[in-house]
Design a protein around this motif. Sequence first.
Motif, PDB file in Angstrom:
ATOM      1  N   ASN A   1       3.997   1.740 -10.091  1.00 30.11           N
ATOM      2  CA  ASN A   1       2.978   2.351 -11.217  1.00 30.11           C
ATOM      3  C   ASN A   1       3.615   2.571 -12.276  1.00 30.11           C
ATOM      4  OD1 ASN A   1       1.845   4.170  -9.397  1.00 30.11           O
ATOM      5  ND2 ASN A   1       3.554   6.053  -9.551  1.00 30.11           N
TER       6      ASN A   1
ATOM      7  N   LYS B   1      10.094   3.025  -5.095  1.00 33.51           N
ATOM      8  CA  LYS B   1       9.005   2.205  -4.711  1.00 33.51           C
ATOM      9  C   LYS B   1       7.520   2.401  -5.874  1.00 33.51           C
ATOM     10  CE  LYS B   1       6.827  -0.822  -1.513  1.00 33.51           C
ATOM     11  NZ  LYS B   1       5.796   0.415  -1.266  1.00 33.51           N
ATOM     12  N   ASP B   2       6.922   3.653  -4.888  1.00 39.70           N
ATOM     13  CA  ASP B   2       5.809   3.933  -5.487  1.00 39.70           C
ATOM     14  C   ASP B   2       5.963   3.841  -7.475  1.00 39.70           C
ATOM     15  OD1 ASP B   2       5.198   4.716  -4.125  1.00 39.70           O
ATOM     16  OD2 ASP B   2       5.179   6.464  -3.515  1.00 39.70           O
TER      17      ASP B   2
ATOM     18  N   ASP C   1      -1.904  -2.982  -2.282  1.00 36.19           N
ATOM     19  CA  ASP C   1      -1.973  -1.581  -2.425  1.00 36.19           C
ATOM     20  C   ASP C   1      -3.188  -1.908  -2.984  1.00 36.19           C
ATOM     21  OD1 ASP C   1      -1.115   1.525  -2.691  1.00 36.19           O
ATOM     22  OD2 ASP C   1      -1.774   1.074  -4.303  1.00 36.19           O
TER      23      ASP C   1
ATOM     24  N   LYS D   1       0.479  -1.284  -0.131  1.00 33.86           N
ATOM     25  CA  LYS D   1       0.024  -0.070   0.312  1.00 33.86           C
ATOM     26  C   LYS D   1       0.622   1.149   0.372  1.00 33.86           C
ATOM     27  CE  LYS D   1      -4.340  -1.545   1.969  1.00 33.86           C
ATOM     28  NZ  LYS D   1      -3.972  -2.864   2.449  1.00 33.86           N
ATOM     29  N   ARG D   2       0.431   2.050  -0.493  1.00 34.99           N
ATOM     30  CA  ARG D   2       1.452   3.427  -0.532  1.00 34.99           C
ATOM     31  C   ARG D   2       0.379   4.792   0.330  1.00 34.99           C
ATOM     32  NH1 ARG D   2       0.577   4.266  -7.539  1.00 34.99           N
ATOM     33  NH2 ARG D   2      -1.832   3.562  -6.750  1.00 34.99           N
ATOM     34  N   ASN D   3       1.251   5.385   1.276  1.00 30.89           N
ATOM     35  CA  ASN D   3       0.843   6.092   1.820  1.00 30.89           C
ATOM     36  C   ASN D   3       2.067   7.336   1.942  1.00 30.89           C
ATOM     37  OD1 ASN D   3       3.407   5.632   2.948  1.00 30.89           O
ATOM     38  ND2 ASN D   3       2.552   3.672   4.339  1.00 30.89           N
TER      39      ASN D   3
ATOM     40  N   SER E   1       4.797   6.360   1.626  1.00 31.45           N
ATOM     41  CA  SER E   1       5.994   5.916   0.874  1.00 31.45           C
ATOM     42  C   SER E   1       7.309   6.527   0.189  1.00 31.45           C
ATOM     43  CB  SER E   1       5.155   5.657  -0.225  1.00 31.45           C
ATOM     44  OG  SER E   1       4.072   4.810   0.206  1.00 31.45           O
TER      45      SER E   1
END
Length: 515
Positions: free
Chosen positions: A206, A201-202, A234, A192-194, A197
């Motif tokens: 993506n 990694k994001d 996510d 999960k992105r937060n 993050s």
Amino acid sequence: MKKKNILFIILVISIVLSIIMAIDLINPSGIKRFTLGDRITVWLITLIVYLMHKSNTSKPQLVPSVLSNDKANNKENDKPNISFKDVAGLEEIKEELQETIDFINNSSKYIRMGAHIPKGILFYGPPGTGKTLLAKAVAGETNSTFLYASGSEFVEKYVGVGAKRVRTLFEKAKKEAPSIIFIDEIDAIGSKRNLESNNEKDQTLNQLLVEMDGFNTNETVVVIGATNRLDLLDEALLRPGRFDRHIYVGNPNMKAREQILKVHTRNKPLDKDVNIKELAKKTHGLSGADLANIANEAAIIAVRHNSNRISSEHFNMAIERVLAGLQIKNPTVLEKEKKTVSIHEAGHAIVAKVLNMDKVQKISIVPRGHALGYVLKFPEEDRYLLTEKELLNKISILLAGRAAEEIIFNEVTTGAKDDLDKATKIAREMVCDYGMSDLGLMVINENFLKFNYDILNEEINKILEKAYEKAKRIVEENLDLLHKISNILMEKESIEEDELEGIFKEYEKATDFAS
Ligand code: ATP
């Protein structure tokens, strides 16, 4: 031809030319066939080509190791010769995957109907349950290229590297379609992105989402992800069009264990006394990987014993090795400690017997792994639902070793550490997940814990205390039996199932207690 190979050929030619020119320069006859300009030009070109070749071969790896590996370019190696026959049990899952297989094998039929190939399948469940094996079998059944990547291979310090690796992986998959991309430990990139993050990694996640969205409907590329933690992933990854088929792959039941053991013993010479059904009973709670390991260990033990065939004794030794760890040779355990361990293990065995939860297969005080003693036990049948009373009984059995120590020696030792860990875990689940405490039916989440940690601890302790009191009561009511088992253990170091049954029979009082 690859750029790297072209550069290498140019480099070799220019080195040869440079050497010829160098020899020409020191030619004793004094006749020079090349001008100074020719020489400088060729040497410069050699130097430039050398530097380009070097940087090309040593630049940071931008593709997953499996893709940069020469072996991966060999199509034979990319196509596993594993089929569903090699996957034992898991019948419903194989059935569910049949549609995907049909889609790959007969894609035109579906495309004509305007149907989309299921792009993403997510296997989740405990480790060693056959997730990778299933993915390979899908590739094998469809003669597809199998591209394996582990989520952790995409995790990089440098922004953009992980994303580039994802792109390369999908490019190769499309080029070699039909293909199966298998991403193991997908939680490493798909968690999960937060707000906290990290950017790299994001970007990688993506890129994975973009690639999955970017398939054409007629591209036969299926992405299979595997994780032990579905809850960490996510939402975007799980939505329709991406990993929308979630398949739980759990530990095998008795029948599946039997089938897995059959698969892993089919090429092994077995003695007539080997009863696979019995072995399946004794390996409750183990994964497919554990069972494969047991079959292999048994074969190794048979070789060590110079036997031509693998006997049931070899299997029993292998099960013990896998369940309890490596036997310590020449252990230096003090006599006093041995006595404590024998009382501790006898306590476990008696409470397990009286509460009639598990069948005790063996008690031993021979140290294995980090344990000074152990009780091998397994439930008579696979259970999917446990009552509150049964969970409490499980905790009582776990705490029985400590209870016996306290009753006999009036003090406790460090020997119950693992038991306490396991007992606390069950008690915590009873309070937080199963609504089996005075806190009522609500599921306890992180927010509750932040402000009510003390209340939770109180509830967990109440359960542990209740179960501990029960264990103590059973041990106290069967002290003769406790001493008898402990004395036999001190003398022989282990007691097998049959002998133990005989001892229990003499103590009708104890066996009656279960009611
Ligand atoms: P992890 O989550 O740790 O990656 P996994 O679920 O991917 O594990 P696999 O790598 O597929 O597990 O399984 C490990 C080994 O266990 C397999 O190579 C196979 O030998 C054996 N195995 C597991 N399940 C089965 C099964 N159902 N039938 C036959 N063999 C199995």
